[in-house]
Scaffold this motif. Sequence first.
Motif, PDB file in Angstrom:
ATOM      1  N   PRO A 190      39.749 -75.841   6.415  1.00  0.00           N
ATOM      2  CA  PRO A 190      39.085 -75.833   7.722  1.00  0.00           C
ATOM      3  C   PRO A 190      38.254 -77.081   7.975  1.00  0.00           C
ATOM      4  CG  PRO A 190      38.936 -73.679   6.683  1.00  0.00           C
ATOM      5  CD  PRO A 190      39.540 -74.593   5.667  1.00  0.00           C
ATOM      6  N   THR A 241      47.007 -76.506  10.947  1.00  0.00           N
ATOM      7  CA  THR A 241      46.285 -77.047   9.788  1.00  0.00           C
ATOM      8  C   THR A 241      46.199 -76.030   8.660  1.00  0.00           C
ATOM      9  OG1 THR A 241      44.186 -76.440  10.850  1.00  0.00           O
ATOM     10  CG2 THR A 241      44.936 -78.711  11.106  1.00  0.00           C
ATOM     11  N   LEU A 242      45.970 -74.762   9.017  1.00  0.00           N
ATOM     12  CA  LEU A 242      45.893 -73.738   7.973  1.00  0.00           C
ATOM     13  C   LEU A 242      47.252 -73.532   7.321  1.00  0.00           C
ATOM     14  CD1 LEU A 242      43.561 -71.082   9.661  1.00  0.00           C
ATOM     15  CD2 LEU A 242      42.998 -72.653   7.795  1.00  0.00           C
ATOM     16  N   GLY A 289      40.553 -79.779   8.791  1.00  0.00           N
ATOM     17  CA  GLY A 289      41.112 -79.488  10.109  1.00  0.00           C
ATOM     18  C   GLY A 289      40.171 -79.929  11.219  1.00  0.00           C
ATOM     19  N   ARG A 290      38.878 -79.655  11.005  1.00  0.00           N
ATOM     20  CA  ARG A 290      37.899 -80.126  11.994  1.00  0.00           C
ATOM     21  C   ARG A 290      37.871 -81.647  12.039  1.00  0.00           C
ATOM     22  NH1 ARG A 290      34.951 -75.780   9.807  1.00  0.00           N
ATOM     23  NH2 ARG A 290      33.806 -77.185   8.395  1.00  0.00           N
ATOM     24  N   ARG A 326      44.332 -75.048  14.673  1.00  0.00           N
ATOM     25  CA  ARG A 326      43.940 -74.180  13.562  1.00  0.00           C
ATOM     26  C   ARG A 326      45.180 -73.555  12.927  1.00  0.00           C
ATOM     27  NH1 ARG A 326      40.436 -71.854  16.137  1.00  0.00           N
ATOM     28  NH2 ARG A 326      41.535 -69.966  16.799  1.00  0.00           N
ATOM     29  N   TRP A 327      46.127 -73.094  13.730  1.00  0.00           N
ATOM     30  CA  TRP A 327      47.355 -72.525  13.186  1.00  0.00           C
ATOM     31  C   TRP A 327      48.080 -73.547  12.300  1.00  0.00           C
ATOM     32  CZ3 TRP A 327      49.295 -70.568  18.598  1.00  0.00           C
ATOM     33  CH2 TRP A 327      48.548 -69.436  18.965  1.00  0.00           C
ATOM     34  N   HIS A 349      52.328 -69.899  11.637  1.00  0.00           N
ATOM     35  CA  HIS A 349      51.083 -69.307  11.155  1.00  0.00           C
ATOM     36  C   HIS A 349      51.283 -67.852  10.728  1.00  0.00           C
ATOM     37  CE1 HIS A 349      46.820 -68.564  10.770  1.00  0.00           C
ATOM     38  NE2 HIS A 349      46.883 -67.572  11.650  1.00  0.00           N
TER      39      HIS A 349
END
Length: 740
Positions: free
Chosen positions: A417, A410-411, A420-421, A407-408, A288
């Motif tokens: 986002p 997927t981004l 990712g959710r 989050r790290w 990330h």
Amino acid sequence: GQLPYVDFHTGYTPGFFALGARGFRLLGFSTTGLRPALALVNALSALALYLLARPFVGPWMAALPSLLWVAFIPVYPREFASFVIPYPAWLATLAWLGTALALVAWTRRGGYLCLVAAGVGAALAFSVKLNAGAYALAAAVWIVAIGARRASAADRVAASTGALAMGLAVWASLGFASWTADAAVHLAPVAAIAILCAGPLGGRSATPAHPRALAALATVALAFLGVTLVWLVPVGRGLGLSATLRDVFLIGSNAAQLYYTAYPPPEFYAAAVTAAALAIAAAGRLVHTGRLSPAVPLGIGAAAALALGLRLARTAVMPESVASSITWQLENAAFWVAPLANWGGIALLVRRVRAAGPAASPVVLALPPLAVAMYLQLYPRSDFMHLISAVPVTLVLATVLLAAVLRWWTLTLGVTPRRGRGLAHALLAAAVVVVVAAKAGPVVYALTVDTRDTHVIATPTVSVEVESDAADDLRAFGKAAEFLIAHTQPGEPALAFPALTGLLFAARLTSPVPHDYWFAGRPDHADEQTMLATLELAPPRYIATLNDGWTFFTDSPEYFRATREFVVDRYRLAARFGRYDILMRRDLGVPSEPIVWQPTGPIADVLDPRLALRRQAARRWMAVLTVEEARRPALEPTTREAILRLRALRDGGDLRAAGWMIAGYRRADAQIRTEAISAMSEVTKRFIASRARWADDFDPADFRRYVDFYFVDARTIGDDPDPRARAFAAALLSLEHDGA
């Protein structure tokens, strides 16, 4: 009408008994009403976990801690459903989570009301389980040190001193351990939390809505004391200061040492799970921040997964089932993933220290102190049943960390986002499926069972139903209860040893002495002499005891020698139902032949992969084992079946089956040899206890007939470096002359 510490001994605080007594009055003095009440308590705890997690990870991922907690609550079909066992930890967990909710809300909103609720919650936990409430209070002090305003020198001194004092108090409660696994797992994070809260994080999340530190600490303390003094004052008046410190607060007692269970070492696959969790998090952070290409960890991860899969294919036996084996490895992994999550929370605190200006996301600062404090409840019995009550807040913290790691990744991988959710929700859905399959499966199965094939115990206070193919032990329990009901009057005293209060409850009897949990060393010999004096004056007509299956109490028959001598002199076996013995006073005309009930069964049934059935089959087999069989043991050639037989002997066999254990010990297969030594250890413990059973009917000559062929092997095994193997050899050789 009986009072704790006066009429009966207990290691728990009186709130549990006050609540239990009133609950029983409402529920009809029966286990039938108790079970749904306890299930409701645990359902509320699961709900509290959801409410605690929701502000941090949103409404969907917030279900994950609850699901994981419910998934890991021990449930063994046909044998054990822990969530309906009246154990104080269930009530303490609910009170603890109420405290956590109040402290998180206070961190967000400030004021005094949440502090009062936190103090009351900690006091309620304290009233049912001593260490639970004490550690909840420590967490409250640490969070107040972070969130309260330090407007004066008095505030600064009070907050810092309180935070450090709680750290020292925790150290004292763990016996001032320094260089042990418990110190590494518990004290190191406690020290980090106490120092951070006392110094760098002091007042970092305070707002004008938060009270000053001195006032906040006083509020928590007064709320805690207000509830605690309700029961402590009358108890203290009745016992006196010295007895209160010893019996209520366990200060100066050896309870922690007696009940101590060492922190379990990691097993291979559990270590792999822990290492994978750490690697995924660390790699996600590096990727990330742009310091590592995603291809590197993904490639290494794929190679590691392939290697692990190949190892599983070559070496994994999983004798009881794939699901059981995976569950056991995950249970062991939990002992190491949980501290890892707690340290991840401490890393969050350190990041907040390094952040410029006021701490961002101040609510997150409450989670690490709560998680570390609640995890302390695992000491001194570091087994999985105690882990369940120690890990709930850590599950919330782990979910927060998981959300960050997702989050790290997927981004970094270019996932939006929103997607990712969606990925997180998909993982949650998979968890739901696993939980439903694991936990609802036994329920669905129970609903489909033909009730004509079940055995029912029905006394005025106990109702139990179980399938007949796993019912022997409960049938024996029921027959023992029926015998006592038929030969006694309700409320009559009867002695139970070493921990058969449930049998007295089923038969509506009472204990003539205050101790009903005869754990070697607690009561000690002084307490034993006091109880013996009571028994000498008014010996009860009946005694309920065990002849096998002592589990935690294998040392008790040998330890309480004076009581055994009294019993052997005054009592005689009246009835034996499986492992339950009923003794009757000799002056009451005991029949020359006692009633004996013990089902028998073939040797092949011990290979059943299900524990309850396998253990039952082993006891049935032992009841009809012949000398010819014992002299020609035939251990199965396949690893899986050999392990199942050795586990059956471990759980329900006796020393007469020494030949099978020696055959396993001689095998070149390391897994079989390990299982053989494990079986040797448990069988040896039961053998030593059997020598001192209160029926006094152990016959060394009978045992010798089955094992004299193996004395030469025993001398060789006696040189093994493993103390369990040496103890087994010594037990065998003890019969060489004793049974002659």
